[in-house]
Design a protein around this motif. Structure first.
Motif, PDB file in Angstrom:
ATOM      1  N   THR A  69      12.826  -9.822   5.726  1.00 10.82           N
ATOM      2  CA  THR A  69      12.746 -10.123   7.162  1.00 10.82           C
ATOM      3  C   THR A  69      14.149 -10.287   7.746  1.00 10.82           C
ATOM      4  O   THR A  69      14.461  -9.736   8.818  1.00 10.82           O
ATOM      5  CB  THR A  69      11.928 -11.406   7.391  1.00 10.82           C
ATOM      6  OG1 THR A  69      10.621 -11.233   6.844  1.00 10.82           O
ATOM      7  CG2 THR A  69      11.820 -11.712   8.874  1.00 10.82           C
ATOM      8  N   ARG A  93       5.070 -10.704   3.167  1.00 10.44           N
ATOM      9  CA  ARG A  93       6.356 -10.030   3.298  1.00 10.44           C
ATOM     10  C   ARG A  93       7.466 -10.937   2.772  1.00 10.44           C
ATOM     11  O   ARG A  93       7.453 -12.151   3.006  1.00 10.44           O
ATOM     12  CB  ARG A  93       6.614  -9.681   4.762  1.00 10.44           C
ATOM     13  CG  ARG A  93       7.928  -8.971   5.007  1.00 10.44           C
ATOM     14  CD  ARG A  93       8.148  -8.730   6.480  1.00 10.44           C
ATOM     15  NE  ARG A  93       9.403  -8.030   6.707  1.00 10.44           N
ATOM     16  CZ  ARG A  93       9.898  -7.751   7.911  1.00 10.44           C
ATOM     17  NH1 ARG A  93       9.233  -8.118   8.987  1.00 10.44           N
ATOM     18  NH2 ARG A  93      11.040  -7.111   8.029  1.00 10.44           N
ATOM     19  N   ARG A 105       6.567  -5.569   0.281  1.00 12.88           N
ATOM     20  CA  ARG A 105       5.443  -6.417  -0.090  1.00 12.88           C
ATOM     21  C   ARG A 105       4.533  -5.622  -1.007  1.00 12.88           C
ATOM     22  O   ARG A 105       4.500  -4.393  -0.958  1.00 12.88           O
ATOM     23  CB  ARG A 105       4.670  -6.917   1.138  1.00 12.88           C
ATOM     24  CG  ARG A 105       3.785  -5.869   1.801  1.00 12.88           C
ATOM     25  CD  ARG A 105       3.091  -6.427   3.031  1.00 12.88           C
ATOM     26  NE  ARG A 105       2.002  -5.547   3.494  1.00 12.88           N
ATOM     27  CZ  ARG A 105       0.738  -5.657   3.102  1.00 12.88           C
ATOM     28  NH1 ARG A 105       0.376  -6.614   2.271  1.00 12.88           N
ATOM     29  NH2 ARG A 105      -0.191  -4.836   3.563  1.00 12.88           N
ATOM     30  N   SER A 150       4.930   1.183   2.943  1.00 12.13           N
ATOM     31  CA  SER A 150       5.027   0.159   3.987  1.00 12.13           C
ATOM     32  C   SER A 150       6.455   0.088   4.525  1.00 12.13           C
ATOM     33  O   SER A 150       7.413   0.351   3.795  1.00 12.13           O
ATOM     34  CB  SER A 150       4.624  -1.200   3.427  1.00 12.13           C
ATOM     35  OG  SER A 150       4.751  -2.206   4.411  1.00 12.13           O
ATOM     36  N   VAL A 162       7.847  -2.618   5.142  1.00 11.68           N
ATOM     37  CA  VAL A 162       8.360  -3.891   4.644  1.00 11.68           C
ATOM     38  C   VAL A 162       8.156  -3.960   3.139  1.00 11.68           C
ATOM     39  O   VAL A 162       7.361  -3.222   2.559  1.00 11.68           O
ATOM     40  CB  VAL A 162       7.658  -5.094   5.325  1.00 11.68           C
ATOM     41  CG1 VAL A 162       7.851  -5.040   6.824  1.00 11.68           C
ATOM     42  CG2 VAL A 162       6.174  -5.121   4.975  1.00 11.68           C
TER      43      VAL A 162
END
Length: 228
Positions: free
Chosen positions: A78, A73, A141, A137, A139
């Protein structure tokens, strides 16, 4: 792929409890029809799409549940996610303060009803996005372990980020359904965050996902057709 049903149930229940507590404790009453309407619509859709994924795409459901813990990630994502969650919580707190506790806003009943109907359209757009993109997803990535490829079908034929388009509609409609003009102000800040993430996400996809450069040439608009 087996889905951890205990974890799944715990996540949905925890989200419902958090939403309900924030909305009604801040409002100072449970006698808030718009608040209940929002919870029924939102969690009705959440449960429906979860059951659909459980049956038709358990791999995506697992990714949605566990993507936050994956090692590849992006760090900026984040940090972004933490900040947006704080802003989202502030948004949830502001709307009942505005609409119920202090009555700063006066949103006509017909507009609240229209917003609820339009919210259903955002849920449909969320659904077709999930249906077309098995790599959706939560996130940023590249899912090499799942063989991620560029998705060009369904709503991706018109905009590069249809889920963000659905989120835009959802945020504005939620503010109006709950009767809060001030909610739109914070909602616009959230939309600005979504726009920032779309640009950063595309940079990752261009650099790391084969074929995404060509896709960007074919589909010009990120979120709103003929606008941006």
């Amino acid at each position: 792929m087996a889905v951890n049903l205990k974890l799944l149930t715990a996540q949905v229940v925890a989200m419902f409890v958090i939403f309900a507590l924030v909305l009604f404790l801040t409002a100072g009453t449970i006698a808030w029809l718009a608040g209940w309407a929002f919870l029924v619509l939102f969690f009705g859709f959440t449960i429906a799409i979860t059951l659909w994924l459980l049956q038709h795409n358990p791999g995506l459901l697992t990714e949605r549940m566990t993507g936050f813990s994956k090692p590849n990630r992006k760090r900026w994502d984040t940090i972004f996610f933490a900040l947006v969650n704080i802003l989202f919580l502030a948004w949830l707190i502001l709307m009942p303060l505005d609409a119920v506790r202090f009555h700063w806003s006066q949103v006509p009943g017909w507009l609240q009803i229209a917003s609820a109907i339009l919210m259903l359209f955002s849920f449909y757009l969320f659904f077709v996005t999930f249906r077309e993109n098995s790599y959706l997803s939560p996130v940023v990535r590249i899912q090499e372990e799942r063989g991620q490829t560029v998705v060009t079908t369904g709503p991706y034929h018109y905009v590069r980020h249809p889920m963000y388009a659905a989120a835009l509609i959802f945020l504005l409609c939620t503010s109006l359904l709950l009767g809060s003009w001030y909610g739109i102000v914070l909602g616009l800040l959230l939309i600005g965050g979504i726009a920032f993430r779309a640009v950063q996400e595309e940079r990752t996809l261009q650099a790391e996902l084969a074929g995404y450069d060509e896709y960007m040439k074919q589909v010009r608009y990120r979120i709103i057709p003929y606008v941006w």
